[in-house]
Design an enzyme around this catalytic site. Structure first.
Site, PDB file in Angstrom:
ATOM      1  N   ASN A  69       3.277   7.480 -10.574  1.00  0.00           N
ATOM      2  CA  ASN A  69       1.845   7.287 -11.286  1.00  0.00           C
ATOM      3  C   ASN A  69       0.476   7.142 -10.307  1.00  0.00           C
ATOM      4  O   ASN A  69      -0.532   7.304 -10.618  1.00  0.00           O
ATOM      5  CB  ASN A  69       2.078   6.371 -12.146  1.00  0.00           C
ATOM      6  CG  ASN A  69       0.817   5.810 -12.813  1.00  0.00           C
ATOM      7  OD1 ASN A  69       0.491   6.504 -13.632  1.00  0.00           O
ATOM      8  ND2 ASN A  69       0.142   4.722 -12.548  1.00  0.00           N
ATOM      9  N   SER A  93      -5.724  18.536  -5.371  1.00  0.00           N
ATOM     10  CA  SER A  93      -4.729  17.638  -5.045  1.00  0.00           C
ATOM     11  C   SER A  93      -3.751  17.590  -6.255  1.00  0.00           C
ATOM     12  O   SER A  93      -2.338  17.767  -6.106  1.00  0.00           O
ATOM     13  CB  SER A  93      -4.956  16.178  -4.803  1.00  0.00           C
ATOM     14  OG  SER A  93      -5.518  15.611  -5.650  1.00  0.00           O
ATOM     15  N   LYS A  94      -4.254  17.689  -7.263  1.00  0.00           N
ATOM     16  CA  LYS A  94      -3.076  17.820  -8.903  1.00  0.00           C
ATOM     17  C   LYS A  94      -2.556  19.059  -8.988  1.00  0.00           C
ATOM     18  O   LYS A  94      -1.571  19.324  -9.557  1.00  0.00           O
ATOM     19  CB  LYS A  94      -4.151  17.217 -10.018  1.00  0.00           C
ATOM     20  CG  LYS A  94      -4.567  15.922  -9.783  1.00  0.00           C
ATOM     21  CD  LYS A  94      -3.415  14.945  -9.869  1.00  0.00           C
ATOM     22  CE  LYS A  94      -3.787  13.418 -10.066  1.00  0.00           C
ATOM     23  NZ  LYS A  94      -2.679  12.631 -10.140  1.00  0.00           N
ATOM     24  N   TYR A 100      -9.912  16.289  -5.684  1.00  0.00           N
ATOM     25  CA  TYR A 100      -8.966  15.691  -6.527  1.00  0.00           C
ATOM     26  C   TYR A 100      -8.312  16.750  -7.326  1.00  0.00           C
ATOM     27  O   TYR A 100      -6.975  16.712  -7.834  1.00  0.00           O
ATOM     28  CB  TYR A 100      -9.851  14.855  -7.461  1.00  0.00           C
ATOM     29  CG  TYR A 100      -9.097  14.305  -8.722  1.00  0.00           C
ATOM     30  CD1 TYR A 100      -8.132  13.113  -8.491  1.00  0.00           C
ATOM     31  CD2 TYR A 100      -9.225  14.822 -10.103  1.00  0.00           C
ATOM     32  CE1 TYR A 100      -7.485  12.726  -9.383  1.00  0.00           C
ATOM     33  CE2 TYR A 100      -8.504  14.181 -10.904  1.00  0.00           C
ATOM     34  CZ  TYR A 100      -7.494  13.186 -10.757  1.00  0.00           C
ATOM     35  OH  TYR A 100      -7.109  12.746 -11.818  1.00  0.00           O
ATOM     36  N   ALA A 101      -9.052  17.731  -7.812  1.00  0.00           N
ATOM     37  CA  ALA A 101      -8.526  18.760  -8.617  1.00  0.00           C
ATOM     38  C   ALA A 101      -7.287  19.622  -7.896  1.00  0.00           C
ATOM     39  O   ALA A 101      -6.444  19.726  -8.236  1.00  0.00           O
ATOM     40  CB  ALA A 101      -9.759  19.749  -9.208  1.00  0.00           C
ATOM     41  N   ASN A 145       0.742  -1.169  -0.012  1.00  0.00           N
ATOM     42  CA  ASN A 145      -0.080  -0.134  -0.087  1.00  0.00           C
ATOM     43  C   ASN A 145       0.985   1.340  -0.042  1.00  0.00           C
ATOM     44  O   ASN A 145       1.523   1.537   0.989  1.00  0.00           O
ATOM     45  CB  ASN A 145      -0.953   0.135   1.220  1.00  0.00           C
ATOM     46  CG  ASN A 145      -1.637   1.200   1.436  1.00  0.00           C
ATOM     47  OD1 ASN A 145      -1.774   2.165   0.746  1.00  0.00           O
ATOM     48  ND2 ASN A 145      -2.905   1.172   2.236  1.00  0.00           N
TER      49      ASN A 145
END
Length: 277
Positions: free
Chosen positions: A93, A163-164, A160-161, A66
């Site tokens: 990745n 974090s990217k 999500y946005a 993990n």
């Protein structure tokens, strides 16, 4: 082909999609590759695909862990060093967009922590832990971001946005820091790519296929009219990891999205229709 012969590569999130395609491509080019993930069966399948692509058995290292666990990260790194003796390339990745039934600003704080843990913190930890080894080899780091980072908004999944977006800025900062030691850092920002990404969110295949067909058929979503393939992104990752081909690219996020990030709402319509001509 021996483009990466003698090079030791770690690819996180290798059991599906972009990570899988990247592992197969590196194997084809002669690299020594550590593939990682939580699903041992899937990793076994990927290992076989790498061998069919021309990789040698001694050049495939499978580590079932993990990634969000610190001990798991240590195991990936130590296993690679034990097997190959060094680390030349780190491909960060692994990533996910989790769902818990909440959306927009109603997303739960637990989801925020879970999302940032895999998409951002795990990358920070892996870079910190591999830094000394990459400096020794004057190696390469490629982070996998997404066009969700902006500048256009992604209101349905703000964590999500965000974090990217954090990953993009971290990539730039680390690139400036590490290039003084000869280590190059870049990132790739894919658009819509046909992977198991939505399956990992708990959505069935038919829902993913429907969503992809919808986006591919509308020029305001994907001007190219087709969803990307994992191999499209893998080729770009391998290019950025190749010092001979990309030596002067430092701290950049290369977009591969079929034109999605270029389109504003007005661009999706014909100017003559807009003007009533």
């Amino acid at each position: 082909m021996t483009r990466f012969s003698g090079k030791s590569v770690i690819i996180t999130g290798s059991s599906n999609g972009i990570g899988r395609a990247t592992a197969v491509l590196f194997a084809r080019y002669g690299a020594q590759v550590t593939i990682t993930g939580r699903d041992s069966d899937r990793l076994e399948v990927i290992g076989q695909k790498m061998l069919k692509a021309g990789g040698l058995p001694e050049n495939v290292n499978v580590v079932v862990v993990n990634l969000t666990d610190s001990d798991g990260q240590d195991q990936i790194i130590q296993s690679t060093l034990n097997r190959f003796g060094k680390i030349d390339v780190l491909i960060n990745n692994a990533g996910a967009n989790f769902m818990d039934g909440t959306m927009n600003t109603d997303q739960s704080i637990d989801l925020y922590h879970k999302t940032f843990r895999i998409n951002f913190q795990a990358v920070v930890e892996m870079i910190k832990k591999t830094k000394e080894h990459l400096i020794k080899t004057k190696g390469e780091i490629v982070n996998i971001s997404a066009i969700a980072a902006g500048p256009q908004a992604m209101p349905m999944a703000p964590y999500y946005a965000a974090s990217k977006a954090a990953l993009d800025q971290y990539t730039r900062c680390v690139a400036v820091d590490l290039i003084q030691y000869g280590v190059r850092v870049n990132s790739v920002s894919p658009g819509v790519v046909t992977t198991g990404f939505m399956n990992a969110m708990g959505l069935p295949d038919q829902i993913q296929e429907k969503a992809e067909a919808f986006m591919a058929s509308r020029k305001e979503c994907i001007p190219a009219g087709v969803c990307g393939k994992p191999e499209d992104i893998a080729e770009l990752i391998v290019f950025l990891a190749d010092r001979k081909r990309a030596s002067y690219i430092i701290g950049q996020s290369i977009v591969a999205d079929g034109g999605s990030s270029l389109v504003a709402g007005m661009h999706a319509h014909d100017l003559k229709d807009m003007l009533g001509l």
